[in-house]
Scaffold this motif. Structure first.
Motif, PDB file in Angstrom:
ATOM      1  N   VAL A   9       0.856  -1.181   0.000  1.00  0.00           N
ATOM      2  CA  VAL A   9       0.000   0.000   0.000  1.00  0.00           C
ATOM      3  C   VAL A   9       0.896   1.236   0.000  1.00  0.00           C
ATOM      4  O   VAL A   9       1.752   1.375   0.880  1.00  0.00           O
ATOM      5  CB  VAL A   9      -0.930   0.021   1.240  1.00  0.00           C
ATOM      6  N   VAL A  10       0.703   2.099  -0.991  1.00  0.00           N
ATOM      7  CA  VAL A  10       1.544   3.284  -1.124  1.00  0.00           C
ATOM      8  C   VAL A  10       0.702   4.540  -1.275  1.00  0.00           C
ATOM      9  O   VAL A  10      -0.457   4.484  -1.687  1.00  0.00           O
ATOM     10  CB  VAL A  10       2.519   3.160  -2.320  1.00  0.00           C
ATOM     11  N   ASN A  11       1.332   5.660  -0.975  1.00  0.00           N
ATOM     12  CA  ASN A  11       0.686   6.959  -1.114  1.00  0.00           C
ATOM     13  C   ASN A  11       0.751   7.376  -2.588  1.00  0.00           C
ATOM     14  O   ASN A  11       1.842   7.581  -3.119  1.00  0.00           O
ATOM     15  CB  ASN A  11       1.398   7.984  -0.239  1.00  0.00           C
ATOM     16  N   PRO A  12      -0.383   7.514  -3.264  1.00  0.00           N
ATOM     17  CA  PRO A  12      -0.373   7.845  -4.690  1.00  0.00           C
ATOM     18  C   PRO A  12       0.118   9.253  -4.993  1.00  0.00           C
ATOM     19  O   PRO A  12       0.355   9.583  -6.154  1.00  0.00           O
ATOM     20  CB  PRO A  12      -1.828   7.658  -5.108  1.00  0.00           C
ATOM     21  N   ALA A  13       0.306  10.079  -3.979  1.00  0.00           N
ATOM     22  CA  ALA A  13       0.803  11.434  -4.199  1.00  0.00           C
ATOM     23  C   ALA A  13       2.304  11.446  -4.505  1.00  0.00           C
ATOM     24  O   ALA A  13       2.834  12.470  -4.942  1.00  0.00           O
ATOM     25  CB  ALA A  13       0.508  12.309  -2.978  1.00  0.00           C
ATOM     26  N   VAL A  60      -0.615  -3.824  -5.668  1.00  0.00           N
ATOM     27  CA  VAL A  60      -0.117  -2.540  -5.182  1.00  0.00           C
ATOM     28  C   VAL A  60      -1.330  -1.628  -5.087  1.00  0.00           C
ATOM     29  O   VAL A  60      -1.954  -1.295  -6.087  1.00  0.00           O
ATOM     30  CB  VAL A  60       0.972  -1.957  -6.096  1.00  0.00           C
ATOM     31  N   LEU A  61      -1.664  -1.288  -3.855  1.00  0.00           N
ATOM     32  CA  LEU A  61      -2.858  -0.510  -3.560  1.00  0.00           C
ATOM     33  C   LEU A  61      -2.464   0.912  -3.206  1.00  0.00           C
ATOM     34  O   LEU A  61      -1.299   1.203  -2.930  1.00  0.00           O
ATOM     35  CB  LEU A  61      -3.617  -1.164  -2.402  1.00  0.00           C
ATOM     36  N   GLN A  62      -3.447   1.793  -3.168  1.00  0.00           N
ATOM     37  CA  GLN A  62      -3.175   3.187  -2.831  1.00  0.00           C
ATOM     38  C   GLN A  62      -3.944   3.617  -1.591  1.00  0.00           C
ATOM     39  O   GLN A  62      -5.052   3.159  -1.347  1.00  0.00           O
ATOM     40  CB  GLN A  62      -3.498   4.092  -3.999  1.00  0.00           C
ATOM     41  N   ALA A  63      -3.302   4.492  -0.828  1.00  0.00           N
ATOM     42  CA  ALA A  63      -3.940   5.077   0.351  1.00  0.00           C
ATOM     43  C   ALA A  63      -3.268   6.410   0.644  1.00  0.00           C
ATOM     44  O   ALA A  63      -2.045   6.526   0.527  1.00  0.00           O
ATOM     45  CB  ALA A  63      -3.798   4.148   1.554  1.00  0.00           C
ATOM     46  N   ASP A  64      -4.064   7.389   1.015  1.00  0.00           N
ATOM     47  CA  ASP A  64      -3.489   8.689   1.354  1.00  0.00           C
ATOM     48  C   ASP A  64      -2.779   8.607   2.705  1.00  0.00           C
ATOM     49  O   ASP A  64      -2.810   7.578   3.382  1.00  0.00           O
ATOM     50  CB  ASP A  64      -4.551   9.784   1.321  1.00  0.00           C
TER      51      ASP A  64
END
Length: 137
Positions: A9-13, A60-64
């Protein structure tokens, strides 16, 4: 590992380069914790031997930033069958593992910006933590 799952899980920014670095670093941490994630070596029909990638799918997911912190908090209670790899933003500027280990020991990760988290463990546990997150696109 039949009933196991994993997720990164990664920060998409983050920029593309930082995303790639974060995912690679987190995946390496999971492989270090659970060497059985690798399916070993294989060869092609010409005899070229190479190491395989993960035996499990690795979404690979996204999270703020706030969601990453919440995920970290929710991982506080876990058992020895699980892996939690955390990539705090301050790690980007560190080149030596000794420096990183010293810095982590001095800090409270719940107060640090996180670039990403990787999880591996029983499928039900991983899904309970990541089931509502979207794929990184």
């Amino acid at each position: 590992m039949d009933d196991f799952a994993l997720a990164v899980v990664v920060n998409p920014a983050l920029s593309a380069g930082l995303l790639a670095n974060t995912v690679g670093t987190l995946a390496t941490g999971l492989g270090s914790r659970f060497p059985a994630l690798s399916a070993g070596q294989v060869s092609d029909q010409t005899g070229l031997w190479f190491d395989t990638s993960s035996r499990l799918p690795m979404p690979v997911l996204q999270a703020d930033a706030d969601t990453l912190q919440l995920l970290l908090q929710r991982c506080q209670q876990r058992d020895s069958r699980t892996a939690l790899v955390v990539y705090p933003a301050f790690a980007r500027d560190i080149q030596q593992i000794e420096t990183y280990l010293t810095e982590v020991a001095r800090r409270d990760l719940s107060a640090e910006p996180l670039d990403g988290i990787a999880l591996c463990g029983p499928r039900k546990w991983v899904r309970s933590l990541t089931g509502s997150l979207k794929l990184l696109r």
